[in-house]
Design a protein around this motif. Structure first.
Motif, PDB file in Angstrom:
ATOM      1  N   PRO A   1      -4.410 -57.554  15.704  1.00 32.67           N
ATOM      2  CA  PRO A   1      -3.504 -59.168  14.868  1.00 32.67           C
ATOM      3  C   PRO A   1      -1.999 -59.241  15.590  1.00 32.67           C
ATOM      4  N   ALA A   2      -1.528 -59.860  15.657  1.00 28.86           N
ATOM      5  CA  ALA A   2      -0.267 -59.430  16.270  1.00 28.86           C
ATOM      6  C   ALA A   2       0.998 -57.611  15.290  1.00 28.86           C
ATOM      7  N   VAL A   3       0.802 -58.639  14.536  1.00 28.90           N
ATOM      8  CA  VAL A   3       1.334 -57.052  13.668  1.00 28.90           C
ATOM      9  C   VAL A   3       0.461 -56.641  12.188  1.00 28.90           C
ATOM     10  N   GLY A   4       0.686 -55.430  12.257  1.00 26.48           N
ATOM     11  CA  GLY A   4      -0.497 -54.938  11.406  1.00 26.48           C
ATOM     12  C   GLY A   4      -0.966 -54.077  11.149  1.00 26.48           C
ATOM     13  N   GLU A   5      -2.565 -53.837  11.173  1.00 27.21           N
ATOM     14  CA  GLU A   5      -3.326 -52.244  11.477  1.00 27.21           C
ATOM     15  C   GLU A   5      -3.300 -52.343  12.581  1.00 27.21           C
ATOM     16  N   LEU A   6      -3.023 -51.929  13.602  1.00 20.52           N
ATOM     17  CA  LEU A   6      -2.764 -51.491  15.149  1.00 20.52           C
ATOM     18  C   LEU A   6      -3.445 -51.012  15.895  1.00 20.52           C
ATOM     19  N   THR A   7      -4.728 -50.701  15.051  1.00 18.93           N
ATOM     20  CA  THR A   7      -5.771 -49.646  15.717  1.00 18.93           C
ATOM     21  C   THR A   7      -6.922 -49.733  15.570  1.00 18.93           C
ATOM     22  N   ALA A   8      -7.554 -49.112  16.423  1.00 19.67           N
ATOM     23  CA  ALA A   8      -8.713 -49.749  16.667  1.00 19.67           C
ATOM     24  C   ALA A   8      -9.562 -48.077  17.230  1.00 19.67           C
ATOM     25  N   GLU A   9     -11.197 -48.345  17.253  1.00 26.38           N
ATOM     26  CA  GLU A   9     -12.241 -47.568  17.563  1.00 26.38           C
ATOM     27  C   GLU A   9     -13.416 -47.537  18.085  1.00 26.38           C
ATOM     28  N   PHE A  10     -14.395 -46.880  18.504  1.00 28.71           N
ATOM     29  CA  PHE A  10     -15.767 -47.234  19.265  1.00 28.71           C
ATOM     30  C   PHE A  10     -16.008 -45.604  19.756  1.00 28.71           C
ATOM     31  N   GLU A  11     -17.460 -46.138  20.267  1.00 29.74           N
ATOM     32  CA  GLU A  11     -18.050 -45.065  20.389  1.00 29.74           C
ATOM     33  C   GLU A  11     -18.694 -44.550  21.386  1.00 29.74           C
ATOM     34  N   VAL A  12     -18.262 -43.791  22.283  1.00 29.25           N
ATOM     35  CA  VAL A  12     -19.757 -44.363  24.148  1.00 29.25           C
ATOM     36  C   VAL A  12     -21.170 -43.185  23.517  1.00 29.25           C
ATOM     37  N   GLN A  13     -21.881 -43.892  24.425  1.00 27.80           N
ATOM     38  CA  GLN A  13     -23.508 -43.810  24.660  1.00 27.80           C
ATOM     39  C   GLN A  13     -23.202 -43.237  26.385  1.00 27.80           C
ATOM     40  N   SER A  14     -23.510 -42.167  26.823  1.00 26.62           N
ATOM     41  CA  SER A  14     -23.594 -41.733  28.045  1.00 26.62           C
ATOM     42  C   SER A  14     -24.099 -40.049  28.614  1.00 26.62           C
TER      43      SER A  14
ATOM     44  N   GLU B   1     -10.600 -45.727  32.373  1.00 25.80           N
ATOM     45  CA  GLU B   1      -9.563 -47.014  33.730  1.00 25.80           C
ATOM     46  C   GLU B   1      -9.119 -47.642  32.859  1.00 25.80           C
ATOM     47  N   THR B   2      -7.953 -47.908  32.901  1.00 28.51           N
ATOM     48  CA  THR B   2      -7.452 -48.958  32.602  1.00 28.51           C
ATOM     49  C   THR B   2      -6.220 -49.045  33.053  1.00 28.51           C
ATOM     50  N   LYS B   3      -5.464 -50.958  33.537  1.00 27.75           N
ATOM     51  CA  LYS B   3      -4.586 -51.013  34.540  1.00 27.75           C
ATOM     52  C   LYS B   3      -3.576 -50.646  33.348  1.00 27.75           C
ATOM     53  N   ASP B   4      -2.354 -50.707  34.423  1.00 27.50           N
ATOM     54  CA  ASP B   4      -0.884 -50.194  33.595  1.00 27.50           C
ATOM     55  C   ASP B   4      -0.402 -51.876  32.302  1.00 27.50           C
ATOM     56  N   CYS B   5      -0.405 -50.895  31.350  1.00 29.61           N
ATOM     57  CA  CYS B   5      -0.729 -51.673  30.110  1.00 29.61           C
ATOM     58  C   CYS B   5       0.238 -50.784  29.051  1.00 29.61           C
ATOM     59  N   PRO B   6       1.907 -50.915  29.332  1.00 30.65           N
ATOM     60  CA  PRO B   6       2.876 -50.012  28.636  1.00 30.65           C
ATOM     61  C   PRO B   6       2.370 -50.457  26.560  1.00 30.65           C
ATOM     62  N   TRP B   7       1.922 -51.318  26.658  1.00 28.14           N
ATOM     63  CA  TRP B   7       1.569 -51.810  24.784  1.00 28.14           C
ATOM     64  C   TRP B   7       0.417 -51.520  23.749  1.00 28.14           C
ATOM     65  N   LEU B   8      -1.007 -50.466  25.021  1.00 25.65           N
ATOM     66  CA  LEU B   8      -2.011 -49.592  24.572  1.00 25.65           C
ATOM     67  C   LEU B   8      -2.240 -48.893  25.272  1.00 25.65           C
ATOM     68  N   LEU B   9      -2.093 -47.647  24.210  1.00 20.78           N
ATOM     69  CA  LEU B   9      -2.913 -46.275  24.199  1.00 20.78           C
ATOM     70  C   LEU B   9      -3.635 -45.758  24.333  1.00 20.78           C
ATOM     71  N   LEU B  10      -5.263 -45.624  24.950  1.00 20.17           N
ATOM     72  CA  LEU B  10      -5.846 -44.723  24.925  1.00 20.17           C
ATOM     73  C   LEU B  10      -6.365 -43.718  24.576  1.00 20.17           C
ATOM     74  N   GLU B  11      -6.511 -43.140  23.595  1.00 16.98           N
ATOM     75  CA  GLU B  11      -6.887 -41.649  23.705  1.00 16.98           C
ATOM     76  C   GLU B  11      -8.454 -41.304  23.404  1.00 16.98           C
ATOM     77  N   GLN B  12      -8.693 -40.153  24.163  1.00 12.47           N
ATOM     78  CA  GLN B  12      -9.965 -40.608  23.598  1.00 12.47           C
ATOM     79  C   GLN B  12     -10.368 -38.430  23.434  1.00 12.47           C
ATOM     80  N   GLN B  13     -11.626 -39.058  22.711  1.00 11.02           N
ATOM     81  CA  GLN B  13     -11.955 -37.061  21.978  1.00 11.02           C
ATOM     82  C   GLN B  13     -13.341 -37.186  21.459  1.00 11.02           C
ATOM     83  N   GLY B  14     -14.278 -36.180  22.541  1.00 12.37           N
ATOM     84  CA  GLY B  14     -15.634 -36.216  22.265  1.00 12.37           C
ATOM     85  C   GLY B  14     -15.970 -37.954  22.767  1.00 12.37           C
TER      86      GLY B  14
END
Length: 233
Positions: free
Chosen positions: A149-162, A170-183
């Protein structure tokens, strides 16, 4: 009194002569009522499921294993038969009209192959299932489309299998999005969108030298009346 007695006896006699014996026979499962044509279709929301048409499809399992749920659309009872499917666990759900296919990680350096045939009346559907060989370089995200949504709950997550423990994103320069990897988990945190236009971006998961699945993200713009939600593609 005699006339009334005679009339009553006559009516009882007529009723006795009109008795009929009705025999009910339970239908044999799979038999179709006369004049009703069987219908059959298969589908799945899983991205590993690739439909050729309504009754033919393929499923490409990763070497790490996984699950695919196939929806069966039919107007009658159905059954399935599997060939060369020792590496698969198949469960038939008659309540939900679904076929659930599971496989563990592939331990051999060759591709696994199986054929599943679904039958309903005189109609058949065929699924060709494969699993990548052990050691295949691959990467997959548990979800690759997001609705934020535009406002409200502004986080989401997913798991990666590799199969590459050193996978990156890799992501484009996007000042409104923060990606964090943990495991094996990636968390996305977004800034509120105060513009009237939707925001959209994509980022790439990379294993080895090639790219993997691309999670896409489309943000909705906020409205002064009420924030709307976006549609992810």
């Amino acid at each position: 009194m005699k006339k009334l007695y005679a009339l009553t006896a006559l009516l009882l006699g007529m009723m006795g002569c009109s008795e009929e014996t009705i025999t009910y026979t339970n239908p044999v499962p799979g038999d179709e009522p006369s004049g009703i044509a069987a219908e059959l279709g298969i589908s799945s929301k899983n991205t590993w499921f690739a439909a050729e048409d309504e009754r033919n499809a393929s499923i490409g399992f990763k070497s790490l294993g996984g699950e695919v749920v196939v929806d069966i659309q039919t107007n009658t009872t159905w059954k399935y038969d599997a060939v060369n499917a020792g590496w698969l666990t198949i469960e038939k759900d008659d309540v939900a009209d679904q076929l659930v296919l599971n496989c563990e990680g592939n331990k051999v350096e060759e591709q696994q192959q199986a054929t599943i045939t679904i039958t309903a009346g005189d109609k058949t559907a065929t699924i060709s299932a494969t699993q990548n060989a052990y050691g295949t370089l691959e990467i997959a995200a548990s979800k690759n489309n997001f609705q934020i949504p535009a406002v409200g709950e502004l986080t989401a997550e997913f798991e990666v299998q590799s199969t590459d423990e050193d996978w990156i994103f890799e992501t484009k320069d996007c000042p409104w999005l923060l990606l964090e990897q943990q495991g094996d988990k990636v968390t996305m945190t977004l800034d509120p969108n105060e513009e009237i236009e939707d925001r959209e971006t994509t980022f790439v998961l990379i294993a080895g030298e090639g790219g993997g699945e691309i999670p896409s993200l489309k943000r909705s713009a906020s409205r002064r009346t009420a924030p709307s939600t976006s549609t992810f593609r």
